[in-house]
Enzyme design. Sequence first.
Site, short mmCIF file in Angstrom:
data_model
loop_
_atom_site.label_atom_id
_atom_site.label_comp_id
_atom_site.label_asym_id
_atom_site.label_seq_id
_atom_site.Cartn_x
_atom_site.Cartn_y
_atom_site.Cartn_z
N ASP A 89 -28.86 -11.44 -39.48
CA ASP A 89 -28.83 -12.60 -38.60
C ASP A 89 -27.89 -12.31 -37.43
O ASP A 89 -26.76 -11.84 -37.63
CB ASP A 89 -28.35 -13.84 -39.35
CG ASP A 89 -28.40 -15.09 -38.50
OD1 ASP A 89 -29.48 -15.70 -38.43
OD2 ASP A 89 -27.35 -15.45 -37.92
N GLU A 116 -33.79 -15.43 -34.88
CA GLU A 116 -32.86 -14.32 -34.67
C GLU A 116 -32.60 -13.54 -35.95
O GLU A 116 -31.61 -12.81 -36.07
CB GLU A 116 -31.53 -14.85 -34.11
CG GLU A 116 -30.71 -15.69 -35.06
CD GLU A 116 -31.06 -17.18 -35.01
OE1 GLU A 116 -30.20 -18.00 -35.38
OE2 GLU A 116 -32.19 -17.53 -34.59
#
Length: 315
Positions: A185, A229
């Site tokens: 992440d 993301e």
Amino acid sequence: MEAMRILLVDDVHLERMQLAMRLQRLGHIVEAVASGHEAIARYPVFDPDLVLLDVSMPDMSGTEVAQQLRIKHPDWIPIIFLSGHDEPEMIDKAIDMGGDDYIVKPVNKIVLAAKLKAMQRIAHMRHQLKKASEELEQANDRLSQQANEDGLTHLANRRMLDAKLNEFISWHGRSNLPMTVIMIDVDHFKLYNDHYGHLEGDRCLKEVAKALKKTFSRAGELAARYGGEEFVIVISHCDKTRAVRECERLKSCIQALEIPHLKSKTADIVTVSQGMVSWVPTGLETAENMYQIVDKVLYKAKEQGRNRFVAAEFT
């Protein structure tokens, strides 16, 4: 009508040369050979549109040559037999042995020209069909790529990731070998988007994806975009000891990008958090099972300050 590439096979030198000259005067490209063995050798190199093949040759008969060509080269090319025999039984046998037409020697100029016109139409249709098939294949390749590739980052997309991860689990389970899954992440990405804008956010994700693809490009490695993301790395034949090294390598490759992130609460450049699991599959696990496991330890990495990785305890 376009010129044809004609492979002419006749063991009689004078007849071969005379017919070759006649074909060339009609505008065709001719490769003239004296034996069946030469014909078989030259066929894939010359790539003919038509084969004119003498039936009676000493080393290998025309029918034997035709059979060999049909076996070795399934892509159909018309074969016209040449022979001094005009018996119906001979013509019937020649067609059964792989021929498409039959011309009796000495070759009549009008008959030859007429048959070549028909063959030109066939050659033209073959070329058009081949071109259409190639274009269709290219279109299918593009569609397949679009179906399996993330549009923004050009990594494998979630659909491809799910399929490949399930394949990895099944294969490693059967082989009793370890594998690793890492979920990544980008730290404080919402703050990055809010400060720099969504276009810069997209550029950031592209740079991260490019680094991941370059870092994990070996056989048995897959880099994919999980969503937003988040990214996932799958590594074959990878135990926990190696997986720790891979996580450190991943961390370093992202830091080496030195993408400024002034709003980050972790560093002044873009960093990532990682959740990792290494195990020897039973073969019964699913991709969803593993996402849940790595997502939980990824959350722990975020809780512990980000820009780090946490390994799952998996038995």
